[in-house]
Write an enzyme that holds these catalytic residues in place. Structure first.
Site, short mmCIF file in Angstrom:
data_model
loop_
_atom_site.label_atom_id
_atom_site.label_comp_id
_atom_site.label_asym_id
_atom_site.label_seq_id
_atom_site.Cartn_x
_atom_site.Cartn_y
_atom_site.Cartn_z
N GLU A 283 -6.16 -20.61 15.10
CA GLU A 283 -6.38 -19.17 14.82
C GLU A 283 -7.84 -18.46 15.28
O GLU A 283 -7.94 -17.39 15.40
CB GLU A 283 -6.11 -19.09 13.51
CG GLU A 283 -5.63 -17.49 12.83
CD GLU A 283 -4.91 -17.59 11.58
OE1 GLU A 283 -3.64 -17.90 11.44
OE2 GLU A 283 -5.75 -17.41 10.45
N GLU A 286 -7.82 -17.66 18.75
CA GLU A 286 -7.07 -16.43 18.80
C GLU A 286 -8.01 -15.23 18.34
O GLU A 286 -8.00 -14.13 19.06
CB GLU A 286 -5.93 -16.56 18.02
CG GLU A 286 -4.59 -15.77 18.73
CD GLU A 286 -3.42 -15.96 17.64
OE1 GLU A 286 -3.57 -16.55 16.78
OE2 GLU A 286 -2.68 -15.20 17.71
N CYS A 303 0.42 -17.27 7.96
CA CYS A 303 0.79 -18.68 7.39
C CYS A 303 1.66 -18.37 6.27
O CYS A 303 2.31 -19.42 5.73
CB CYS A 303 -0.37 -19.50 7.03
SG CYS A 303 -1.98 -18.79 6.27
N SER A 323 -1.36 -13.04 13.97
CA SER A 323 -1.72 -14.33 14.77
C SER A 323 -0.16 -15.06 15.22
O SER A 323 0.70 -14.63 14.43
CB SER A 323 -2.35 -15.13 13.58
OG SER A 323 -2.18 -16.48 14.35
N LYS A 362 9.13 -20.96 1.66
CA LYS A 362 8.87 -22.17 2.67
C LYS A 362 10.27 -22.64 3.19
O LYS A 362 10.26 -23.21 4.11
CB LYS A 362 7.80 -23.01 2.26
CG LYS A 362 6.28 -22.67 2.15
CD LYS A 362 5.73 -22.68 3.45
CE LYS A 362 4.30 -22.26 3.56
NZ LYS A 362 3.67 -21.77 4.71
N GLU A 365 11.60 -20.69 5.35
CA GLU A 365 10.76 -20.58 6.53
C GLU A 365 11.24 -21.87 7.52
O GLU A 365 11.51 -21.62 8.76
CB GLU A 365 9.35 -20.69 6.36
CG GLU A 365 8.57 -20.83 7.70
CD GLU A 365 6.98 -21.16 7.23
OE1 GLU A 365 6.70 -21.96 6.48
OE2 GLU A 365 6.12 -20.24 7.99
N GLU A 370 13.63 -20.47 15.47
CA GLU A 370 12.59 -20.72 16.30
C GLU A 370 11.50 -21.66 16.12
O GLU A 370 10.77 -22.09 16.81
CB GLU A 370 11.89 -19.34 16.66
CG GLU A 370 11.08 -18.84 15.63
CD GLU A 370 11.56 -18.22 14.45
OE1 GLU A 370 13.01 -18.46 14.17
OE2 GLU A 370 11.01 -17.61 13.65
N CYS A 507 -1.33 -18.69 -2.61
CA CYS A 507 -0.68 -19.93 -2.90
C CYS A 507 -0.75 -20.59 -4.32
O CYS A 507 0.41 -21.12 -4.84
CB CYS A 507 -0.67 -21.00 -1.82
SG CYS A 507 -0.12 -20.56 -0.23
FE1 HC1 Z 1 0.09 -22.32 1.37
FE2 HC1 Z 1 -0.33 -23.00 3.78
S1 HC1 Z 1 -1.80 -22.40 2.30
S2 HC1 Z 1 0.93 -21.26 3.06
O1 HC1 Z 1 -0.36 -20.79 0.99
O2 HC1 Z 1 -1.21 -21.74 5.01
O3 HC1 Z 1 2.72 -22.57 0.57
O4 HC1 Z 1 -0.83 -24.24 -0.70
O5 HC1 Z 1 0.90 -24.98 2.32
O6 HC1 Z 1 1.95 -23.84 5.41
O7 HC1 Z 1 -2.07 -25.38 4.49
C1 HC1 Z 1 1.82 -22.56 0.70
C2 HC1 Z 1 -0.55 -23.52 -0.01
C3 HC1 Z 1 0.46 -23.79 2.38
C4 HC1 Z 1 1.11 -23.48 4.80
C5 HC1 Z 1 -1.68 -24.34 4.18
#
Ligand code: HC1
Ligand code: SF4
Length: 574
Positions: A283, A286, A303, A323, A362, A365, A370, A507
């Site tokens: 990142e 980028e 993220c 990103s 998550k 996700e 993809e 998070c």
């Molecule tokens: Fe998160 Fe991440 S910080 S998104 O907030 O970018 O869920 O804790 O795991 O993938 O590292 C959540 C937290 C986590 C991702 C990272």
């Protein structure tokens, strides 16, 4: 200010305050159910629909709901009269009379506010019976399980979704006994604009909205001797898991958590933080590229999967600016099933990646088609912090007496920059640590960019890196993100980079974390735990992580390389 008397105690409170607010000033507890005041994130649910908080007001014939009745000068209130107590008990009995009463097997068992109220109010039998609301459950999404037969129509979910997240996925549907709170036309959640942020789950007082329970799936995988089961743990889990075992919010339990995961039987226990460092490498590269070329700005962090789904639905005209980095836990899956598989001589088809996340989205996700690498889904199963807590309890592990253990190598090595991903502002701070040193070629005097930290919903900072002045913004909560995106759409944004997290606090406040029951101080304490870990780390910049240097040297080449793009970057959909 007005002068009121509650249970013979006198107090001055601001004009316009409710009886409930005045009582709380005096530490007098009036039970509530539908009421929820999270004013610091602009969520105040004032439907006054449950009538559990009724009290006596001198001179009035009817009991008054404390949550919505303003005080007046000279008001005399009694919160603990037998009449008020009996009325509350009746309200709870009526709610329970139209409730499945399967508490022993409900996912919300011991975390349910209705159950707690029934216990606190001494409800011992249900005097009412009659028609019950029966609805099919919505179990079609990967993330959220919705059982309307457990809904008490408090509307907290609706207020959260509409007022804080501005997603507008939930509203009252139908009339009278047939009223439900749900998506328009009662569509299943996966067919709506719902982002699966899970904030409705976080505030639902009962088992009506819960995470999809993947615990049985993980037990099956751990039993399957043909599979190599790799687990990774997100940054925010380690400062919250302890709450499920009676520890204070923010207590750092990394070592005990690793020990518990090894005891549960995972073949490798790794850290999502390793992949957060990897994300920063990609990142920051980028960011530097786009700032240098002046294209596709501002760059938006990618993220948070709820945030990604939000911008795909709401801002499809701006898909060129996020990103292209996959989120850290997805990057982790991709390198586990390629780099690690070949390093350890393991069959990639037999490897399974389980993610422990503070997040409900998550789960959704991980199933995005993809997000795969060379034909295999990057992450196979996601469980939340709450689900890990349940597994530890199911296995009979005495969590508090566990000795600290270390993550396995090499995907267990990480830096302070990675752990701060767990708090709002952390991703951009971690990126700045690496971008600054890459741009100037000089070590930073201080790695802490405190100007991007804090709990304010929308923050901005100007960061000087050598000759370059970078305008940074940070938003947490999707309503705040919407404001930034709207200004970008109008061409009014001055920012180079923006971090967005869907959940209040980032998070640490995720929808899969131990329930906060309305106490947002808990999220602040977890945040303090995150920064404490950062301060305690020997290495605090992603590019200095030896395991990261090794993976680029031996496998990926350079940040932004062809292979890095193939494995670590993604695309978005309109
Ligand atoms: Fe998160 Fe991440 S910080 S998104 O907030 O970018 O869920 O804790 O795991 O993938 O590292 C959540 C937290 C986590 C991702 C990272
Ligand atoms: Fe709204 Fe988030 Fe709940 Fe979806 S998960 S209904 S977006 S609060």
């Amino acid at each position: 200010m007005v002068h009121v008397k509650i249970n013979n105690k006198e107090i001055m409170v601001p004009k316009g305050a409710t009886i409930l607010q005045a009582a709380r000033e005096l530490n007098i507890n009036i039970p509530t159910l539908c009421h929820l005041d999270l004013h610091n994130i602009k969520m105040v649910n004032k439907g006054a629909s449950c009538r559990v908080c009724v009290v006596e007001v001198e001179g009035r014939r009817n009991l008054a709901p404390a949550c919505s009745t303003p005080v007046f000068e000279g008001m005399v209130i009694k919160t603990d009269s037998m009449r008020a107590i009996k009325s509350r008990r009746t309200m709870v009995e009526l709610l329970i009379s139209d409730h499945p009463k399967d508490c022993l097997v409900c996912l919300k068992n011991q975390d349910c506010e209705l159950q707690q109220l029934a216990a606190d109010l001494g409800v011992r039998n249900i005097r009412y019976s009659g028609e019950m609301s029966t609805y099919p459950v919505d179990a079609a999404s990967k993330a959220i399980y919705r059982d309307l037969s457990k809904c008490v129509l408090c509307r907290r979910c609706e207020t959260m979704c509409n007022d804080v997240q501005t997603v507008y996925a939930l509203s009252g549907v139908g009339r009278g006994f047939d009223t439900v709170v749900g998506p328009a036309f009662n569509a299943p959640m996966h067919k709506t604009v719902c982002t699966f942020c899970g904030q409705c789950v976080a505030v639902c007082p009962t088992g009506a909205l819960v995470e999809v329970d993947n615990v049985p799936k993980v037990w099956d995988l751990l039993e399957n001797k043909k599979k190599t089961v790799v687990v990774q743990v997100a940054p925010a889990v380690r400062v919250a898991l302890g709450e499920l075992f009676g520890l204070a919010p923010g207590t750092i339990v990394t070592g005990k958590m690793v020990s518990a995961l090894k005891t549960l039987g995972f073949d490798f226990v790794f850290d999502t933080d390793f992949a957060a460092d990897l994300t920063i490498m990609e990142e920051a590269h980028e960011l530097i590229e786009r700032v240098t070329e002046g294209t596709n700005l501002p760059i938006l962090t990618s993220c948070c999967p709820a945030w990604v789904k939000f911008f795909e639905h709401q801002f499809p005209d701006l898909l060129n600016i996020p990103s292209t980095c996959k989120s850290p836990h997805e990057m982790f899956g991709a390198v586990t099933k390629t780099y690690l598989a070949s390093k350890l001589g393991l069959k990639r088809e037999d490897m399974v990646v389980v993610s422990v996340m503070p997040c409900v989205a998550k789960k959704y996700e991980a199933a995005r088609p993809e997000l795969e690498s060379k034909g295999l889904q990057d992450v196979d199963v996601v469980i939340t912090t709450r689900e890990l807590g349940r597994m530890i309890k199911e296995a009979g592990i005495d969590f508090l007496s566990l000795h600290d253990e270390d993550y396995d190598d090499p995907l267990g090595r990480s830096t302070g920059a990675a752990v701060i991903f767990g708090a709002t502002g952390g991703v951009i701070e971690a990126a700045l640590r690496t971008a600054a040193e890459t741009i100037t070629g000089k070590p930073l005097e201080s790695v802490e960019f405190v100007e991007v930290r804090g709990m304010q919903g929308l923050r901005e900072a100007k960061v000087e890196i050598g000759e370059l002045g970078l305008n940074i913004a940070v938003a947490h909560g999707l309503g705040n993100a919407r404001k930034l995106l709207e200004s970008i759409r109008k061409g009014e944004s001055k920012y180079h980079a923006i971090e967005i997290m869907a959940c209040p606090g980032g998070c640490v406040g995720g929808g899969g974390q131990p329930y906060h029951h309305g106490d947002l101080e808990i999220i602040k304490k977890r945040t303090r735990g995150i920064y404490e870990i950062d301060r305690s780390m020997e290495i605090r910049k992603s590019h200095e992580n030896p395991a990261i240097k090794e993976i680029y040297e031996n496998f990926l080449g350079e940040p932004g390389s062809h292979l890095a793009h193939e494995l670590l970057h993604t695309t978005y959909f309109e």
